[in-house]
Scaffold this motif. Structure first.
Motif, PDB file in Angstrom:
ATOM      1  N   ALA A  18       0.829  -1.205   0.000  1.00 27.78           N
ATOM      2  CA  ALA A  18       0.000   0.000   0.000  1.00 27.78           C
ATOM      3  C   ALA A  18       0.866   1.258   0.000  1.00 27.78           C
ATOM      4  N   ALA A  19       1.989   1.229   0.701  1.00 31.27           N
ATOM      5  CA  ALA A  19       2.878   2.391   0.732  1.00 31.27           C
ATOM      6  C   ALA A  19       3.569   2.609  -0.609  1.00 31.27           C
ATOM      7  N   LEU A  20       3.854   1.516  -1.333  1.00 26.05           N
ATOM      8  CA  LEU A  20       4.492   1.637  -2.646  1.00 26.05           C
ATOM      9  C   LEU A  20       3.520   2.068  -3.741  1.00 26.05           C
ATOM     10  N   SER A  21       2.254   1.762  -3.567  1.00 28.71           N
ATOM     11  CA  SER A  21       1.276   1.941  -4.641  1.00 28.71           C
ATOM     12  C   SER A  21       1.230   3.346  -5.227  1.00 28.71           C
ATOM     13  N   PRO A  22       1.214   4.422  -4.426  1.00 30.43           N
ATOM     14  CA  PRO A  22       1.118   5.761  -5.024  1.00 30.43           C
ATOM     15  C   PRO A  22       2.288   6.106  -5.930  1.00 30.43           C
ATOM     16  N   LYS A  23       3.445   5.496  -5.707  1.00 32.24           N
ATOM     17  CA  LYS A  23       4.601   5.760  -6.556  1.00 32.24           C
ATOM     18  C   LYS A  23       4.636   4.825  -7.760  1.00 32.24           C
ATOM     19  N   LEU A  24       4.533   3.513  -7.493  1.00 31.06           N
ATOM     20  CA  LEU A  24       4.788   2.546  -8.551  1.00 31.06           C
ATOM     21  C   LEU A  24       3.630   2.361  -9.525  1.00 31.06           C
ATOM     22  N   LEU A  25       2.403   2.338  -9.039  1.00 28.35           N
ATOM     23  CA  LEU A  25       1.282   2.039  -9.943  1.00 28.35           C
ATOM     24  C   LEU A  25       1.136   3.077 -11.057  1.00 28.35           C
ATOM     25  N   PRO A  26       1.245   4.394 -10.786  1.00 29.47           N
ATOM     26  CA  PRO A  26       1.163   5.345 -11.908  1.00 29.47           C
ATOM     27  C   PRO A  26       2.293   5.173 -12.918  1.00 29.47           C
ATOM     28  N   ALA A  27       3.492   4.866 -12.441  1.00 29.64           N
ATOM     29  CA  ALA A  27       4.613   4.661 -13.367  1.00 29.64           C
ATOM     30  C   ALA A  27       4.387   3.420 -14.221  1.00 29.64           C
ATOM     31  N   MET A  28       3.883   2.357 -13.621  1.00 29.89           N
ATOM     32  CA  MET A  28       3.589   1.141 -14.382  1.00 29.89           C
ATOM     33  C   MET A  28       2.495   1.390 -15.416  1.00 29.89           C
ATOM     34  N   ALA A  29       1.475   2.123 -15.026  1.00 27.51           N
ATOM     35  CA  ALA A  29       0.391   2.434 -15.965  1.00 27.51           C
ATOM     36  C   ALA A  29       0.902   3.297 -17.116  1.00 27.51           C
ATOM     37  N   ALA A  30       1.784   4.222 -16.825  1.00 21.42           N
ATOM     38  CA  ALA A  30       2.322   5.089 -17.884  1.00 21.42           C
ATOM     39  C   ALA A  30       3.137   4.295 -18.892  1.00 21.42           C
ATOM     40  N   ASP A  31       3.910   3.324 -18.423  1.00 20.47           N
ATOM     41  CA  ASP A  31       4.680   2.501 -19.362  1.00 20.47           C
ATOM     42  C   ASP A  31       3.764   1.615 -20.198  1.00 20.47           C
ATOM     43  N   ARG A  32       2.726   1.103 -19.588  1.00 23.96           N
ATOM     44  CA  ARG A  32       1.782   0.265 -20.337  1.00 23.96           C
ATOM     45  C   ARG A  32       1.062   1.071 -21.415  1.00 23.96           C
ATOM     46  N   CYS A  33       0.882   2.365 -21.162  1.00 21.08           N
ATOM     47  CA  CYS A  33       0.136   3.225 -22.092  1.00 21.08           C
ATOM     48  C   CYS A  33       1.041   4.063 -22.985  1.00 21.08           C
ATOM     49  N   ARG A  34       2.355   3.816 -22.948  1.00 20.40           N
ATOM     50  CA  ARG A  34       3.234   4.617 -23.805  1.00 20.40           C
ATOM     51  C   ARG A  34       2.850   4.420 -25.261  1.00 20.40           C
ATOM     52  N   PRO A  35       3.082   5.414 -26.120  1.00 19.40           N
ATOM     53  CA  PRO A  35       2.745   5.268 -27.535  1.00 19.40           C
ATOM     54  C   PRO A  35       3.421   4.036 -28.147  1.00 19.40           C
ATOM     55  N   GLY A  36       2.624   3.201 -28.756  1.00 23.30           N
ATOM     56  CA  GLY A  36       3.152   2.032 -29.433  1.00 23.30           C
ATOM     57  C   GLY A  36       3.234   0.777 -28.591  1.00 23.30           C
ATOM     58  N   ALA A  37       3.092   0.884 -27.260  1.00 25.34           N
ATOM     59  CA  ALA A  37       3.270  -0.292 -26.408  1.00 25.34           C
ATOM     60  C   ALA A  37       2.255  -1.388 -26.727  1.00 25.34           C
ATOM     61  N   GLN A  38       1.003  -1.019 -26.849  1.00 31.45           N
ATOM     62  CA  GLN A  38      -0.021  -2.030 -27.121  1.00 31.45           C
ATOM     63  C   GLN A  38       0.129  -2.610 -28.527  1.00 31.45           C
ATOM     64  N   ASN A  39       0.577  -1.797 -29.466  1.00 32.50           N
ATOM     65  CA  ASN A  39       0.837  -2.321 -30.818  1.00 32.50           C
ATOM     66  C   ASN A  39       1.969  -3.346 -30.790  1.00 32.50           C
ATOM     67  N   ASP A  40       3.027  -3.053 -30.022  1.00 25.67           N
ATOM     68  CA  ASP A  40       4.125  -4.010 -29.897  1.00 25.67           C
ATOM     69  C   ASP A  40       3.631  -5.312 -29.269  1.00 25.67           C
ATOM     70  N   TRP A  41       2.790  -5.216 -28.252  1.00 20.64           N
ATOM     71  CA  TRP A  41       2.249  -6.413 -27.599  1.00 20.64           C
ATOM     72  C   TRP A  41       1.403  -7.228 -28.578  1.00 20.64           C
ATOM     73  N   ARG A  42       0.496  -6.560 -29.283  1.00 22.67           N
ATOM     74  CA  ARG A  42      -0.374  -7.276 -30.226  1.00 22.67           C
ATOM     75  C   ARG A  42       0.437  -7.905 -31.355  1.00 22.67           C
ATOM     76  N   ARG A  43       1.465  -7.222 -31.801  1.00 28.11           N
ATOM     77  CA  ARG A  43       2.291  -7.769 -32.875  1.00 28.11           C
ATOM     78  C   ARG A  43       2.930  -9.083 -32.435  1.00 28.11           C
ATOM     79  N   TRP A  44       3.440  -9.118 -31.224  1.00 32.40           N
ATOM     80  CA  TRP A  44       4.055 -10.348 -30.718  1.00 32.40           C
ATOM     81  C   TRP A  44       3.007 -11.425 -30.464  1.00 32.40           C
ATOM     82  N   GLN A  45       1.847 -11.037 -29.951  1.00 26.95           N
ATOM     83  CA  GLN A  45       0.793 -12.016 -29.710  1.00 26.95           C
ATOM     84  C   GLN A  45       0.342 -12.693 -31.007  1.00 26.95           C
ATOM     85  N   HIS A  46       0.275 -11.941 -32.075  1.00 27.87           N
ATOM     86  CA  HIS A  46      -0.218 -12.470 -33.344  1.00 27.87           C
ATOM     87  C   HIS A  46       0.873 -13.172 -34.155  1.00 27.87           C
ATOM     88  N   ALA A  47       2.136 -12.868 -33.871  1.00 24.10           N
ATOM     89  CA  ALA A  47       3.226 -13.450 -34.658  1.00 24.10           C
ATOM     90  C   ALA A  47       4.407 -13.759 -33.745  1.00 24.10           C
TER      91      ALA A  47
END
Length: 214
Positions: A18-47
């Motif tokens: 709980a003490a780590l959450s305010p720092k780490l969770l927003p940073a993790m969410a930002a990396d998951r939502c970086r431009p192109g991240a989901q496209n890279d994931w889908r590309r690997w999932q499909h091929a």
């Protein structure tokens, strides 16, 4: 340019999570939502990528394929440490926070899995060894996650499905794990499941961090 990559999975009481959450969770969410991240994931999932020994044929060789090179670069970009988590854990974003001191310090051996490699990213080898189907069962984003004890228990079944192998499956996965291990060093195909079972058994949460070690 040289670097050292570290992937750590550590178990902690829910109060620490709980003490780590305010720092780490927003940073993790930002990396998951970086431009192109989901496209890279889908590309690997499909091929899914072929054996790593085939990745870089010389330009002009009969097997050279710009499209194949682009797929490899997409996967390596996907599985490298995320900039937001990396900056936070190194003290760049918040000089008062440093993962080595504030997350991993003074942990007993059974409470942490560490995979530290020069010029290699453990998460990249781990995910390539698993393949996209198994990887899709894991919570978090490319090795990064912060979970309460209840979330650990809820995901345990899926994690066990992802990380349990028949002898033939394990042999094939080991062949796709390109990391070099010292004698007695825990492999990336073993440590995460050990940590999940340990945390679930002891009512602990889990923190997974893939970063550069400074």
């Amino acid at each position: 340019m040289g670097f050292t990559g570290i992937w750590a999975i550590s178990s902690h009481p829910d109060s620490f999570v709980a003490a780590l959450s305010p720092k780490l969770l927003p940073a993790m969410a930002a990396d998951r939502c970086r431009p192109g991240a989901q496209n890279d994931w889908r590309r690997w999932q499909h091929a899914p990528l072929p054996d790593q020994s085939t990745w870089y044929a010389p330009v002009g060789a009969p097997s050279y394929s710009p499209a194949a090179d682009a797929a490899v670069e997409s996967f390596l970009r996907l599985t490298a440490p995320g900039q937001h988590v990396d900056d936070l854990c190194s003290g760049t974003t918040d000089p008062a926070f440093y993962a080595v001191d504030d997350v991993w310090a003074e942990l007993a051996r059974e409470d942490v899995f560490l995979s530290v490699h020069s010029k290699e990213y453990a998460v990249a080898s781990f995910l390539h060894a698993l393949g996209p189907g198994r990887a899709a069962l894991l919570p978090g984003w490319c090795g990064n996650f912060l979970l309460t004890s209840a979330q650990v228990r809820r995901h345990l079944g899926a994690v066990e499905r992802a990380l349990s192998f028949t002898p033939a499956e394990r042999s094939a996965a080991d062949a796709r794990d390109w990391l070099h291990y010292s004698p007695g060093e825990e492999r990336v195909l073993d440590g995460p499941l050990r940590m999940w079972r340990h945390a679930s058994r002891n009512g602990l949460g889990l923190c997974g961090l893939a970063v550069h070690l400074n």
